[in-house]
Design an enzyme around this catalytic site. Structure first.
Site, mmCIF file in Angstrom:
data_model
loop_
_atom_site.group_PDB
_atom_site.id
_atom_site.type_symbol
_atom_site.label_atom_id
_atom_site.label_comp_id
_atom_site.label_asym_id
_atom_site.label_seq_id
_atom_site.Cartn_x
_atom_site.Cartn_y
_atom_site.Cartn_z
ATOM 1 N N ILE A 1 -38.035 -4.653 -22.948
ATOM 2 C CA ILE A 1 -37.992 -3.324 -23.567
ATOM 3 C C ILE A 1 -38.190 -3.420 -25.079
ATOM 4 O O ILE A 1 -38.973 -2.667 -25.667
ATOM 5 C CB ILE A 1 -36.657 -2.613 -23.216
ATOM 6 C CG1 ILE A 1 -36.584 -2.372 -21.705
ATOM 7 C CG2 ILE A 1 -36.528 -1.302 -23.983
ATOM 8 C CD1 ILE A 1 -35.221 -1.908 -21.197
ATOM 9 N N SER B 1 -29.354 0.692 -25.062
ATOM 10 C CA SER B 1 -29.050 -0.518 -24.298
ATOM 11 C C SER B 1 -27.745 -0.405 -23.524
ATOM 12 O O SER B 1 -27.756 -0.141 -22.316
ATOM 13 C CB SER B 1 -29.037 -1.712 -25.248
ATOM 14 O OG SER B 1 -29.200 -2.888 -24.516
ATOM 15 N N ARG B 2 -26.637 -0.610 -24.203
ATOM 16 C CA ARG B 2 -25.340 -0.492 -23.552
ATOM 17 C C ARG B 2 -24.338 0.046 -24.563
ATOM 18 O O ARG B 2 -24.317 -0.400 -25.723
ATOM 19 C CB ARG B 2 -24.849 -1.858 -23.075
ATOM 20 C CG ARG B 2 -25.251 -2.233 -21.677
ATOM 21 C CD ARG B 2 -24.908 -1.181 -20.678
ATOM 22 N NE ARG B 2 -24.457 -1.730 -19.428
ATOM 23 C CZ ARG B 2 -24.695 -1.177 -18.255
ATOM 24 N NH1 ARG B 2 -25.382 -0.063 -18.173
ATOM 25 N NH2 ARG B 2 -24.214 -1.703 -17.156
ATOM 26 N N GLU C 1 -18.894 5.808 -21.069
ATOM 27 C CA GLU C 1 -19.727 6.830 -20.431
ATOM 28 C C GLU C 1 -19.422 7.073 -18.956
ATOM 29 O O GLU C 1 -19.742 8.138 -18.426
ATOM 30 C CB GLU C 1 -21.210 6.467 -20.579
ATOM 31 C CG GLU C 1 -21.627 5.257 -19.761
ATOM 32 C CD GLU C 1 -23.110 4.904 -19.958
ATOM 33 O OE1 GLU C 1 -23.559 4.834 -21.097
ATOM 34 O OE2 GLU C 1 -23.792 4.687 -18.946
ATOM 35 N N HIS D 1 -27.645 8.643 -20.651
ATOM 36 C CA HIS D 1 -28.175 7.464 -19.950
ATOM 37 C C HIS D 1 -29.423 7.831 -19.122
ATOM 38 O O HIS D 1 -29.500 7.541 -17.926
ATOM 39 C CB HIS D 1 -27.095 6.848 -19.053
ATOM 40 C CG HIS D 1 -27.307 5.377 -18.828
ATOM 41 N ND1 HIS D 1 -26.276 4.478 -18.803
ATOM 42 C CD2 HIS D 1 -28.435 4.660 -18.608
ATOM 43 C CE1 HIS D 1 -26.761 3.263 -18.578
ATOM 44 N NE2 HIS D 1 -28.074 3.358 -18.449
HETATM 45 P P1 NAD Z 1 -34.483 -8.466 -21.161
HETATM 46 O O1 NAD Z 1 -33.574 -9.394 -20.440
HETATM 47 O O2 NAD Z 1 -35.933 -8.483 -20.851
HETATM 48 O O3 NAD Z 1 -34.325 -8.669 -22.744
HETATM 49 C C1 NAD Z 1 -33.103 -8.823 -23.383
HETATM 50 C C2 NAD Z 1 -33.353 -9.646 -24.638
HETATM 51 O O4 NAD Z 1 -32.127 -9.720 -25.365
HETATM 52 C C3 NAD Z 1 -33.797 -11.081 -24.351
HETATM 53 O O5 NAD Z 1 -34.948 -11.407 -25.094
HETATM 54 C C4 NAD Z 1 -32.608 -11.915 -24.796
HETATM 55 O O6 NAD Z 1 -32.995 -13.172 -25.321
HETATM 56 C C5 NAD Z 1 -32.021 -11.028 -25.864
HETATM 57 N N1 NAD Z 1 -30.635 -11.363 -26.168
HETATM 58 C C6 NAD Z 1 -29.677 -11.861 -25.353
HETATM 59 N N2 NAD Z 1 -28.540 -12.061 -26.035
HETATM 60 C C7 NAD Z 1 -28.794 -11.662 -27.306
HETATM 61 C C8 NAD Z 1 -28.015 -11.621 -28.479
HETATM 62 N N3 NAD Z 1 -26.751 -12.056 -28.501
HETATM 63 N N4 NAD Z 1 -28.594 -11.164 -29.604
HETATM 64 C C9 NAD Z 1 -29.872 -10.763 -29.619
HETATM 65 N N5 NAD Z 1 -30.664 -10.775 -28.523
HETATM 66 C C10 NAD Z 1 -30.131 -11.228 -27.394
HETATM 67 O O7 NAD Z 1 -33.870 -7.029 -20.922
HETATM 68 P P2 NAD Z 1 -34.631 -5.636 -21.024
HETATM 69 O O8 NAD Z 1 -35.202 -5.307 -19.696
HETATM 70 O O9 NAD Z 1 -35.476 -5.630 -22.222
HETATM 71 O O10 NAD Z 1 -33.393 -4.651 -21.222
HETATM 72 C C11 NAD Z 1 -32.677 -4.621 -22.442
HETATM 73 C C12 NAD Z 1 -31.445 -3.777 -22.265
HETATM 74 O O11 NAD Z 1 -31.805 -2.420 -22.042
HETATM 75 C C13 NAD Z 1 -30.621 -4.112 -21.030
HETATM 76 O O12 NAD Z 1 -29.766 -5.180 -21.273
HETATM 77 C C14 NAD Z 1 -29.893 -2.836 -20.724
HETATM 78 O O13 NAD Z 1 -28.642 -2.870 -21.322
HETATM 79 C C15 NAD Z 1 -30.761 -1.770 -21.347
HETATM 80 N N6 NAD Z 1 -31.319 -0.820 -20.373
HETATM 81 C C16 NAD Z 1 -31.030 0.484 -20.549
HETATM 82 C C17 NAD Z 1 -31.547 1.423 -19.696
HETATM 83 C C18 NAD Z 1 -31.263 2.897 -19.904
HETATM 84 O O14 NAD Z 1 -31.604 3.728 -19.055
HETATM 85 N N7 NAD Z 1 -30.662 3.285 -21.019
HETATM 86 C C19 NAD Z 1 -32.365 1.036 -18.636
HETATM 87 C C20 NAD Z 1 -32.661 -0.321 -18.496
HETATM 88 C C21 NAD Z 1 -32.131 -1.256 -19.365
#
Ligand code: NAD
Length: 360
Positions: free
Chosen positions: A156, A235-236, A265, A297
């Site tokens: 993302i 994200s979260r 939430e 969300h």
């Molecule tokens: P992903 O696993 O592809 O990418 C996450 C990235 O974060 C990775 O590159 C990882 O190396 C990095 N990371 C891990 N720990 C870290 C830290 N301490 N500091 C900095 N970077 C760090 O995940 P994604 O598919 O890109 O999703 C990202 C986030 O989006 C998910 O974790 C989720 O919480 C959120 N999300 C939200 C929704 C929504 O509807 N709001 C939907 C899907 C995902």
């Protein structure tokens, strides 16, 4: 015998997309509106598989009930699995999930939040509807030439960065596993967090919730940020210490926050609470700021994402009941069968020991 699946916490859109996908699978689906919990777990009797979303709770007692009811598969229709006690499930109830469904949906929503917050579209909409055509107080800023910090450059974060690149911004990235090729191709720079905090005009969070990232945006990191910064979180919720955010919103130190997630939430999001009193004081306070924009969300909520979620979930279930295999099983060590290599007898599965609470 047709495989019977119990879906919990279903909304009309779940039924719409799962019914459409199920034309290719022919499962016998029963949609329950309540969430799965200790109170509703008895409803799983007679089903081969149980399908959950983010606010269902499969804790110890619930898993015991499902196992006693001879449920054979727990299929999450989401990526995250912090709501499932994987220790309790390990070796007794295999768990599958949908690891990715549309990173574009979430990244595009983050951009929508940023543009809305910056140009005060949320306020302008109501003004014009009320025949108030004044633009006082709606002053925004050009994004062109500004510095955008992206924390977490996975699926993302990279798409978000790519879209922002089209706006002509300077991209600063932070990730514990940097992808320097991506940075080079996109004219971006990986940096450390203090530098990103100090220099970014916009900060967008795209890293998972882990023990390391829990409350990473707190009084200390907020203090380091550039005055007027826009903070975007799709994200979260628990990445941000909400009380600390409220403190800096009150002083006017930050320019605004756009939040698709909130740390508490679960009680509110996805439900119509318009006829009840909001007892969560932090949520209520956030809603009083005109430079805070919240969505419930919904970043994932596109046709493409729901289509992918439905197809992958049903495919996961089909593969398990047809071939006895786990596609997108959460525990890749033991495939949920409790046969982890090197697992001392009785010890928790090393893979599921993870406190990874990533994803929506
Ligand atoms: P992903 O696993 O592809 O990418 C996450 C990235 O974060 C990775 O590159 C990882 O190396 C990095 N990371 C891990 N720990 C870290 C830290 N301490 N500091 C900095 N970077 C760090 O995940 P994604 O598919 O890109 O999703 C990202 C986030 O989006 C998910 O974790 C989720 O919480 C959120 N999300 C939200 C929704 C929504 O509807 N709001 C939907 C899907 C995902």
């Amino acid at each position: 015998m047709m495989t019977k699946i119990a879906f919990f916490d279903t909304k009309p859109y779940d039924r719409q997309f799962f019914d459409a996908a199920n034309r290719d699978f022919g499962f016998n689906i029963k949609y329950f509106e309540p969430r799965l919990s200790v109170d509703t777990a008895t409803l799983t009797a007679g089903f081969d598989a149980v399908c959950l979303f983010v606010n269902d709770r499969a804790d110890n007692a619930v898993i015991d009930t499902m196992v006693a009811n001879k449920v054979r598969l727990l299929a999450l229709r989401c990526a995250g699995y912090n709501n499932v006690n994987l220790y309790a499930a390990c070796g007794r109830l295999p768990v599958v999930r949908v690891p990715a469904y549309s990173p574009h949906a979430v990244a595009e929503h983050a951009v929508a939040l940023l543009l809305t917050l910056n140009r005060r579209i949320h306020r302008a909409y109501y003004r014009v509807r009320d025949n108030n055509f004044s633009i006082n107080g709606l002053l925004g800023t050009d994004l062109y030439g500004k510095t955008v910090g992206v924390i977490g450059t996975g699926k993302i974060g990279k798409i978000f960065a790519g879209i922002m690149r089209g706006f002509g911004v300077k991209l600063l990235l932070y990730d514990t596993w940097p992808d320097h090729d991506f940075a080079a191709v996109n004219g971006a720079t990986y940096t450390d967090l203090p530098t990103l905090y100090r220099t970014a005009d916009v900060i967008s969070l795209h890293c998972p919730l882990t023990p390391e990232t829990h409350y990473m945006i707190n009084a200390d990191s907020l203090k380091q940020m550039k005055p007027g910064v826009f903070l975007i979180n799709t994200s979260r919720g628990q990445l941000i210490h909400t009380a600390a955010l409220i403190d800096v919103l009150k002083t006017g130190q930050i320019g605004g926050a756009a939040l698709d997630v909130y740390e508490e939430e679960n009680e509110y999001f996805f439900e119509d609470m318009s006829n009840t009193v909001v007892t969560d004081d932090l949520l209520a306070r956030l809603n009083t700021f005109n430079n805070v924009l919240m969505t419930s969300h919904q970043a994932f909520f596109t046709r493409e994402a729901l289509t992918n979620i439905a197809r992958t979930t049903l495919q996961n279930i089909a593969v398990f009941f047809r071939d006895g295999k786990l596609e997108n099983g959460i525990c890749s060590q033991c495939d949920g069968q409790g046969t982890c290599p090197g697992r001392p007898s009785g010890a928790p599965c090393p893979k599921t020991k993870s406190t990874d609470r990533a994803h929506a």
